[in-house]
Design an enzyme around this catalytic site. Structure first.
Site, PDB file in Angstrom:
ATOM      1  N   VAL A 184       5.882-106.270 -20.412  1.00  0.00           N
ATOM      2  CA  VAL A 184       6.717-105.062 -20.330  1.00  0.00           C
ATOM      3  C   VAL A 184       8.086-105.336 -19.703  1.00  0.00           C
ATOM      4  CG1 VAL A 184       4.740-103.505 -20.252  1.00  0.00           C
ATOM      5  CG2 VAL A 184       5.710-104.364 -18.100  1.00  0.00           C
TER       6      VAL A 184
ATOM      7  N   ASP B 263       3.223-115.203 -10.667  1.00  0.00           N
ATOM      8  CA  ASP B 263       2.574-115.238 -11.979  1.00  0.00           C
ATOM      9  C   ASP B 263       2.351-116.697 -12.365  1.00  0.00           C
ATOM     10  OD1 ASP B 263       1.744-115.016 -14.605  1.00  0.00           O
ATOM     11  OD2 ASP B 263       3.258-113.538 -15.162  1.00  0.00           O
TER      12      ASP B 263
END
Length: 349
Positions: free
Chosen positions: A30, A58
């Site tokens: 996103v 991440d």
């Protein structure tokens, strides 16, 4: 519920002088990395006398790709900015560093790395589910300890480019989970002290002492994470059903953790009504769908700062493009007057 409609920008956060921790997260794909980079850049530009650190937690790191330069496990300045640094946490490298540090220091370090000092505990650690989140959490602990001791470079605010929602929630649960585990473990640790020391690989390591040290650090972080003046979470989504559903789940979880969350960035909006040059039926149909979910977002989160960001045809890469795009966090995007800038970003001008 407030009678004042929150500003449709992140200006108040960008100019905040109290926030130490800013988490940026949401569903995969996103635009979390672009959003976290944009927030970090705008804060660094707005407060040139302060130092900012952008950390990727991440496992699929994207900061290097976003800025078009290589970052690693150590904080390094973004080329062209004097007060913004980036780092990407590599779980395998971080775990090796922890074990090496614990062995070299002979137990004279922070609680968690002390518990990992060689032996069976070190062998088991690499296979523990959620170890990525634990190592990211250790970076937070390390940062707090350095700030308290005045070691290394001082950062006024740390922005986290987080992993997709599930990983992020596990990361944010760690303070509570670790506190519960340490409380239960501590109840029997007194009787098993010598055995635990042997299991740790070094009979000279005070496992119980390390556990108490770790517990104090964890409680300190938990207190900071639940202080709205120090910590906030910025949700990132796109105007589609699955993303909206996951955003609502994320917000409810954050509220249950007593974390501050009052901002949502909605990415990849077409604003097709303002595109007079191209009469694309597919774009118009998709924009119609986006508007439907946008109205739901506006209704559900009327007391949130909702920032609506445009879709660009190409990737937003490099510091200059990120600077141009990030200005819409500070000043609401107007498709009538700002469309030319988006076109320049698309063309890479």
């Amino acid at each position: 519920m407030t009678d004042i409609t929150p500003e449709a920008s992140l200006r108040s956060l960008i100019n905040s002088t109290t926030h130490k921790w800013i988490f940026v997260g949401g569903k995969g794909g996103v635009g979390k990395t672009t959003s976290s980079c944009s927030i970090a850049i705008q804060m660094a530009l707005a407060q040139p006398t302060k130092q900012f650190l952008l950390i990727s937690t991440d496992p699929a790191h994207n900061l290097s790709d976003a800025f078009n330069e290589k970052f690693g496990k150590d904080a390094r300045k973004v080329t062209g900015m004097d007060n913004l640094s980036c780092m990407e946490i590599d779980p395998s490298a971080a775990l090796k560093d922890v074990n090496d540090m614990a062995i070299a220091n002979g137990g004279d370090d922070d609680g968690l790395s002390g518990l990992l000092q060689g032996g069976a505990l070190a062998d088991l650690t690499g296979s523990i589910p959620g170890i990525d989140e634990a190592l990211s959490f250790m970076e937070v602990m390390k940062h707090i300890k350095k700030q308290e001791q005045g070691d290394g470079e001082h950062f006024d605010t740390v922005i986290f480019d987080t992993a997709p929602t599930g990983h992020t929630l596990r990361f944010l649960q760690l303070p509570t989970t670790l506190t519960k585990v340490l409380d239960k473990f501590g109840a029997i640790a007194g009787r098993l002290g010598p055995m635990l020391n042997s299991f740790a690989g070094n009979p000279n390591v005070d496992v119980l002492g390390k556990m108490n040290e770790l517990k104090e650090s964890v409680q300190k972080i938990k207190k900071q994470f639940t202080d709205p003046d120090l910590t906030t979470f910025v949700c990132v989504c796109i105007s589609e059903f699955l993303s909206l559903y996951e955003t609502e789940r994320l917000i409810q979880e954050l509220i249950s953790y007593d974390m501050d969350v009052n901002s949502i960035i909605v990415n990849q909006l077409l604003f097709a009504e303002s595109d007079k040059e191209h009469n694309c039926k597919r774009c118009q149909a998709r924009w119609k769908m986006q508007k439907k979910y946008l109205s739901q977002i506006d209704e559900l989160y009327e007391d949130f700062h909702i920032v609506k960001m445009p879709l660009c045809a190409g990737e937003i890469r490099g510091l200059e493009n990120l600077k141009k795009f990030s200005c819409f966090l500070n000043n609401k995007y107007d498709p009538e007057t700002d469309g030319e800038l988006v076109y320049q970003l698309e063309q890479g001008l």
